[in-house]
Motif scaffolding. Structure first.
Motif, PDB file in Angstrom:
ATOM      1  N   ASN A  57      39.592  41.601  -3.391  1.00 27.72           N
ATOM      2  CA  ASN A  57      39.587  43.054  -3.544  1.00 27.72           C
ATOM      3  C   ASN A  57      38.187  43.653  -3.417  1.00 27.72           C
ATOM      4  OD1 ASN A  57      38.834  41.878  -5.990  1.00 27.72           O
ATOM      5  ND2 ASN A  57      39.548  43.619  -7.182  1.00 27.72           N
ATOM      6  N   THR A  58      37.143  42.832  -3.342  1.00 25.57           N
ATOM      7  CA  THR A  58      35.783  43.346  -3.169  1.00 25.57           C
ATOM      8  C   THR A  58      35.303  43.244  -1.719  1.00 25.57           C
ATOM      9  OG1 THR A  58      34.654  41.245  -3.638  1.00 25.57           O
ATOM     10  CG2 THR A  58      35.230  42.658  -5.530  1.00 25.57           C
ATOM     11  N   TYR A  59      36.214  42.842  -0.832  1.00 27.10           N
ATOM     12  CA  TYR A  59      35.868  42.656   0.570  1.00 27.10           C
ATOM     13  C   TYR A  59      36.580  43.668   1.462  1.00 27.10           C
ATOM     14  CZ  TYR A  59      33.243  38.342   0.040  1.00 27.10           C
ATOM     15  OH  TYR A  59      32.286  37.421  -0.276  1.00 27.10           O
ATOM     16  N   SER A 109      33.617  47.742  12.852  1.00 23.07           N
ATOM     17  CA  SER A 109      33.631  46.897  14.047  1.00 23.07           C
ATOM     18  C   SER A 109      32.377  46.043  14.152  1.00 23.07           C
ATOM     19  CB  SER A 109      33.771  47.759  15.303  1.00 23.07           C
ATOM     20  OG  SER A 109      32.693  48.675  15.394  1.00 23.07           O
ATOM     21  N   GLY A 110      31.618  45.981  13.073  1.00 21.25           N
ATOM     22  CA  GLY A 110      30.350  45.263  13.096  1.00 21.25           C
ATOM     23  C   GLY A 110      30.453  43.822  12.636  1.00 21.25           C
ATOM     24  N   ARG A 111      29.380  43.350  11.993  1.00 19.77           N
ATOM     25  CA  ARG A 111      29.340  41.960  11.601  1.00 19.77           C
ATOM     26  C   ARG A 111      30.206  41.708  10.370  1.00 19.77           C
ATOM     27  NH1 ARG A 111      26.483  40.726   7.168  1.00 19.77           N
ATOM     28  NH2 ARG A 111      26.395  38.541   7.797  1.00 19.77           N
ATOM     29  N   TYR A 112      30.740  40.482  10.292  1.00 17.13           N
ATOM     30  CA  TYR A 112      31.535  40.044   9.154  1.00 17.13           C
ATOM     31  C   TYR A 112      31.000  38.695   8.681  1.00 17.13           C
ATOM     32  CZ  TYR A 112      35.032  43.716   9.706  1.00 17.13           C
ATOM     33  OH  TYR A 112      35.674  44.925   9.751  1.00 17.13           O
ATOM     34  N   ASP A 113      31.145  38.443   7.388  1.00 20.69           N
ATOM     35  CA  ASP A 113      30.629  37.204   6.800  1.00 20.69           C
ATOM     36  C   ASP A 113      31.506  35.995   7.127  1.00 20.69           C
ATOM     37  OD1 ASP A 113      29.637  38.931   3.767  1.00 20.69           O
ATOM     38  OD2 ASP A 113      28.445  38.417   5.541  1.00 20.69           O
ATOM     39  N   TYR A 114      32.811  36.204   7.094  1.00 26.24           N
ATOM     40  CA  TYR A 114      33.734  35.080   7.214  1.00 26.24           C
ATOM     41  C   TYR A 114      34.814  35.381   8.250  1.00 26.24           C
ATOM     42  CZ  TYR A 114      31.566  34.019   2.735  1.00 26.24           C
ATOM     43  OH  TYR A 114      30.653  33.772   1.737  1.00 26.24           O
ATOM     44  N   TRP A 115      35.222  34.313   8.927  1.00 24.96           N
ATOM     45  CA  TRP A 115      36.207  34.422   9.992  1.00 24.96           C
ATOM     46  C   TRP A 115      37.263  33.334   9.845  1.00 24.96           C
ATOM     47  CZ3 TRP A 115      36.017  38.162  13.840  1.00 24.96           C
ATOM     48  CH2 TRP A 115      34.856  38.941  13.881  1.00 24.96           C
ATOM     49  N   ALA A 169      36.259  38.873   7.058  1.00 22.83           N
ATOM     50  CA  ALA A 169      35.971  39.456   5.746  1.00 22.83           C
ATOM     51  C   ALA A 169      34.493  39.761   5.619  1.00 22.83           C
ATOM     52  CB  ALA A 169      36.398  38.492   4.640  1.00 22.83           C
ATOM     53  N   GLU A 170      34.183  40.925   5.048  1.00 22.95           N
ATOM     54  CA  GLU A 170      32.802  41.349   4.825  1.00 22.95           C
ATOM     55  C   GLU A 170      32.741  41.996   3.445  1.00 22.95           C
ATOM     56  OE1 GLU A 170      29.987  41.073   6.258  1.00 22.95           O
ATOM     57  OE2 GLU A 170      28.723  42.757   5.662  1.00 22.95           O
TER      58      GLU A 170
END
Length: 121
Positions: free
Chosen positions: A30-32, A105-111, A95-96
């Motif tokens: 819920n924080t992402y 549409s930018g960078r995300y931490d996890y894929w 997820a970011e």
């Protein structure tokens, strides 16, 4: 360990519908902010939809796709209606951590590793 696991992709005829799921573990879901991207063979990965405080869509899917989330289940969804052959791609969730200045549409931490959607004409 963070894991994003997509499911729901399959072969469908044009005009059909699919519901993609992405189940997250190892994060406080819920924080992402969460997003969906796709990549077709020979093409660059492209942004599809994202959900933070609001929802965001590429114009290519607006009105046909709906992004949603269930924080209690740590699951992200992508309801895809009126599918077209050009929607054929591997679909990834990402997820970011929510932060000021986040770009949908930018960078995300996890894929995740993706789920294949194939739309036949």
């Amino acid at each position: 360990q963070v894991q994003l696991l997509e499911s729901g992709g399959e072969l469908v005829q044009a005009g059909g519908s699919l519901l993609l799921n992405c189940t997250a573990s190892g994060i406080s879901f819920n924080t992402y902010n969460m997003g969906w991207f796709r990549q077709a063979p020979g093409k660059e990965r492209e942004f599809v939809a994202a959900i933070g405080r609001s929802v965001y869509y590429t114009n290519r899917v607006k009105g046909r796709f709906t992004i949603s989330r269930d924080n209690a289940k740590s699951t992200l969804y992508l309801q895809m209606d009126n599918l077209k052959p050009e929607d054929t791609a591997n679909y990834y969730c990402a997820a970011e951590q929510a932060r000021p200045g986040w770009s949908p549409s930018g960078r995300y931490d996890y894929w995740g590793r993706g789920t294949q959607v194939t739309v036949s004409s």
